[in-house]
Design a protein around this motif. Structure first.
Motif, PDB file in Angstrom:
ATOM      1  N   GLY A   9      64.239  66.721-127.608  1.00  0.00           N
ATOM      2  CA  GLY A   9      63.765  65.431-128.381  1.00  0.00           C
ATOM      3  C   GLY A   9      65.028  64.937-129.421  1.00  0.00           C
ATOM      4  O   GLY A   9      65.844  65.390-129.567  1.00  0.00           O
ATOM      5  N   SER A  10      64.543  63.503-129.630  1.00  0.00           N
ATOM      6  CA  SER A  10      65.635  62.969-130.350  1.00  0.00           C
ATOM      7  C   SER A  10      64.869  62.141-131.706  1.00  0.00           C
ATOM      8  O   SER A  10      63.972  61.678-131.340  1.00  0.00           O
ATOM      9  N   SER A  11      65.797  62.054-132.574  1.00  0.00           N
ATOM     10  CA  SER A  11      65.311  60.954-133.832  1.00  0.00           C
ATOM     11  C   SER A  11      66.632  60.586-134.356  1.00  0.00           C
ATOM     12  O   SER A  11      67.666  61.138-134.796  1.00  0.00           O
ATOM     13  N   GLY A  12      66.704  59.240-133.767  1.00  0.00           N
ATOM     14  CA  GLY A  12      68.083  58.583-134.130  1.00  0.00           C
ATOM     15  C   GLY A  12      68.999  59.019-133.245  1.00  0.00           C
ATOM     16  O   GLY A  12      69.107  59.088-132.026  1.00  0.00           O
ATOM     17  N   ARG A  13      70.037  59.398-134.063  1.00  0.00           N
ATOM     18  CA  ARG A  13      71.305  60.086-133.335  1.00  0.00           C
ATOM     19  C   ARG A  13      71.224  61.678-133.292  1.00  0.00           C
ATOM     20  O   ARG A  13      72.233  62.297-132.712  1.00  0.00           O
ATOM     21  N   GLN A  14      70.170  62.244-133.682  1.00  0.00           N
ATOM     22  CA  GLN A  14      69.930  63.737-133.901  1.00  0.00           C
ATOM     23  C   GLN A  14      69.083  63.942-132.723  1.00  0.00           C
ATOM     24  O   GLN A  14      68.122  63.595-132.428  1.00  0.00           O
ATOM     25  N   PHE A  15      69.469  65.165-132.053  1.00  0.00           N
ATOM     26  CA  PHE A  15      68.756  65.886-131.025  1.00  0.00           C
ATOM     27  C   PHE A  15      68.278  67.168-131.767  1.00  0.00           C
ATOM     28  O   PHE A  15      69.141  67.887-132.335  1.00  0.00           O
ATOM     29  N   SER A  16      67.108  67.699-131.064  1.00  0.00           N
ATOM     30  CA  SER A  16      66.521  68.787-131.235  1.00  0.00           C
ATOM     31  C   SER A  16      65.769  69.484-129.869  1.00  0.00           C
ATOM     32  O   SER A  16      65.530  68.808-129.290  1.00  0.00           O
ATOM     33  N   LEU A  17      65.845  70.858-129.997  1.00  0.00           N
ATOM     34  CA  LEU A  17      65.156  71.462-128.792  1.00  0.00           C
ATOM     35  C   LEU A  17      63.542  71.131-128.820  1.00  0.00           C
ATOM     36  O   LEU A  17      62.901  71.088-129.949  1.00  0.00           O
ATOM     37  N   ARG A  18      62.956  71.131-127.581  1.00  0.00           N
ATOM     38  CA  ARG A  18      61.464  70.887-127.642  1.00  0.00           C
ATOM     39  C   ARG A  18      60.958  72.289-126.987  1.00  0.00           C
ATOM     40  O   ARG A  18      61.622  73.275-126.588  1.00  0.00           O
ATOM     41  N   PRO A  19      59.682  72.687-127.351  1.00  0.00           N
ATOM     42  CA  PRO A  19      58.892  73.805-126.857  1.00  0.00           C
ATOM     43  C   PRO A  19      59.285  73.993-125.526  1.00  0.00           C
ATOM     44  O   PRO A  19      59.344  75.314-125.080  1.00  0.00           O
ATOM     45  N   ARG A  20      59.190  73.151-124.749  1.00  0.00           N
ATOM     46  CA  ARG A  20      59.427  73.236-123.071  1.00  0.00           C
ATOM     47  C   ARG A  20      60.628  74.055-122.736  1.00  0.00           C
ATOM     48  O   ARG A  20      60.411  74.710-121.826  1.00  0.00           O
ATOM     49  N   VAL A  21      61.512  74.193-123.672  1.00  0.00           N
ATOM     50  CA  VAL A  21      62.883  75.094-123.400  1.00  0.00           C
ATOM     51  C   VAL A  21      62.587  76.612-123.227  1.00  0.00           C
ATOM     52  O   VAL A  21      63.190  77.175-122.496  1.00  0.00           O
ATOM     53  N   LEU A  22      61.356  77.047-124.055  1.00  0.00           N
ATOM     54  CA  LEU A  22      61.052  78.352-123.830  1.00  0.00           C
ATOM     55  C   LEU A  22      60.651  78.846-122.727  1.00  0.00           C
ATOM     56  O   LEU A  22      60.757  79.904-122.300  1.00  0.00           O
ATOM     57  N   ALA A  23      60.349  77.696-121.690  1.00  0.00           N
ATOM     58  CA  ALA A  23      59.945  78.156-120.326  1.00  0.00           C
ATOM     59  C   ALA A  23      61.081  78.779-119.504  1.00  0.00           C
ATOM     60  O   ALA A  23      61.049  79.431-118.478  1.00  0.00           O
ATOM     61  N   LEU A  24      62.238  78.317-119.914  1.00  0.00           N
ATOM     62  CA  LEU A  24      63.429  78.817-119.195  1.00  0.00           C
ATOM     63  C   LEU A  24      63.569  80.480-119.368  1.00  0.00           C
ATOM     64  O   LEU A  24      63.779  80.966-118.494  1.00  0.00           O
ATOM     65  N   GLY A  25      63.246  80.830-120.808  1.00  0.00           N
ATOM     66  CA  GLY A  25      63.567  82.163-121.054  1.00  0.00           C
ATOM     67  C   GLY A  25      62.437  82.918-120.289  1.00  0.00           C
ATOM     68  O   GLY A  25      62.650  84.033-119.786  1.00  0.00           O
ATOM     69  N   TYR A  26      61.270  82.398-120.510  1.00  0.00           N
ATOM     70  CA  TYR A  26      60.050  83.189-119.997  1.00  0.00           C
ATOM     71  C   TYR A  26      60.029  83.308-118.530  1.00  0.00           C
ATOM     72  O   TYR A  26      59.436  84.052-117.828  1.00  0.00           O
ATOM     73  N   ALA A  27      60.463  82.330-117.771  1.00  0.00           N
ATOM     74  CA  ALA A  27      60.575  82.244-116.363  1.00  0.00           C
ATOM     75  C   ALA A  27      61.530  83.408-115.949  1.00  0.00           C
ATOM     76  O   ALA A  27      61.033  84.305-114.625  1.00  0.00           O
ATOM     77  N   TYR A  28      62.507  83.799-116.613  1.00  0.00           N
ATOM     78  CA  TYR A  28      63.242  85.078-116.174  1.00  0.00           C
ATOM     79  C   TYR A  28      62.419  86.044-116.598  1.00  0.00           C
ATOM     80  O   TYR A  28      62.403  87.033-115.832  1.00  0.00           O
TER      81      TYR A  28
END
Length: 227
Positions: free
Chosen positions: A22-41
């Motif tokens: 996600g982003s706010s202005g010029r700042q980016f941050s991880l969203r909860p969906r990124v957890l799916a990458l680890g849990y898929a493994y």
């Protein structure tokens, strides 16, 4: 990484479009969906699936937290865990990454590395003094690893964190290769080392044997299905 700011921004915009950032202005941050990458493994990793019920039984019986980990590069990674039902517990979760040297499960892996691989690991690793008990001398560590290999289990006494002791043994596949490690950890004020070795270790070894058997059976079934 050597990427230009423009290239990094393009990657971030792609990840944002996919919902991982996600982003706010010029700042980016991880969203909860990124957890799916680890849990898929983790969900596809049969050792974690097989070990979880055994860990839960073990934690209930020992009244202490129990874990299973794998070696990922030079990191120990927790893939399954069952916490004891206590107010104060050791704060580790699935996905936690730790250095192998000061951990009981990490020493299981290091003890079973071929000599050349262990030499290479020690050359590229900085052994930091995490507590007053942490072994940082490579020669001393080699002796400890040789002893762990001969005994078939490893224990650490407040080397990773003051006040925490743990004991571990290997999990092997059908070819007897060490593919994971299982441990039980406890607060030093509550559980002496003798209790870990005399009471915890036999139950830990039995859980490892059960996981070994189920893992070998699943691998055999998978091979037959492929054929």
């Amino acid at each position: 990484t050597g990427l230009t700011r423009a290239a990094a921004r393009r990657f971030l915009l792609t990840l944002q479009e996919l919902g991982y950032v996600g982003s706010s202005g010029r700042q980016f941050s991880l969203r909860p969906r990124v957890l799916a990458l680890g849990y898929a493994y983790l969900s596809s990793f049969s050792v974690a699936q097989i070990a979880q019920p055994h860990l839960e039984d073990l934690a209930e019986e020992l009244h202490e937290s129990c874990s299973v980990s794998v070696l990922d590069g030079d990191d120990l990674v927790y893939v399954a865990r069952a916490s004891a039902n206590r107010i104060m517990t050791i704060a580790l979760t699935v996905g936690t990454r730790l250095p192998p040297c000061p951990t009981s499960m990490g020493r299981i892996f290091l003890a079973h590395l071929p000599e050349r691989e262990l030499d290479a690991y020690l050359r590229r690793t900085t052994m930091r003094k995490l507590t007053e008990h942490t072994i940082t001398d490579p020669g001393e560590l080699r002796k400890v690893l040789a002893e762990a290999r001969a005994k078939g289990w490893a224990a650490v006494d407040q080397e990773l964190e003051a006040g925490v002791r743990s004991i571990a043994c290997p999990i092997r596949d059908s070819s007897r290769k060490v593919v994971a490690a299982i441990n039980a950890s406890a607060h030093a004020a509550r559980v002496p080392m003798r209790t870990l070795e005399k009471q915890f270790l036999p139950r830990l070894q039995e859980a490892a044997r059960q996981i070994d058997s189920e893992l070998a059976a699943r691998m055999s079934t998978g091979a037959r299905n492929v054929l």
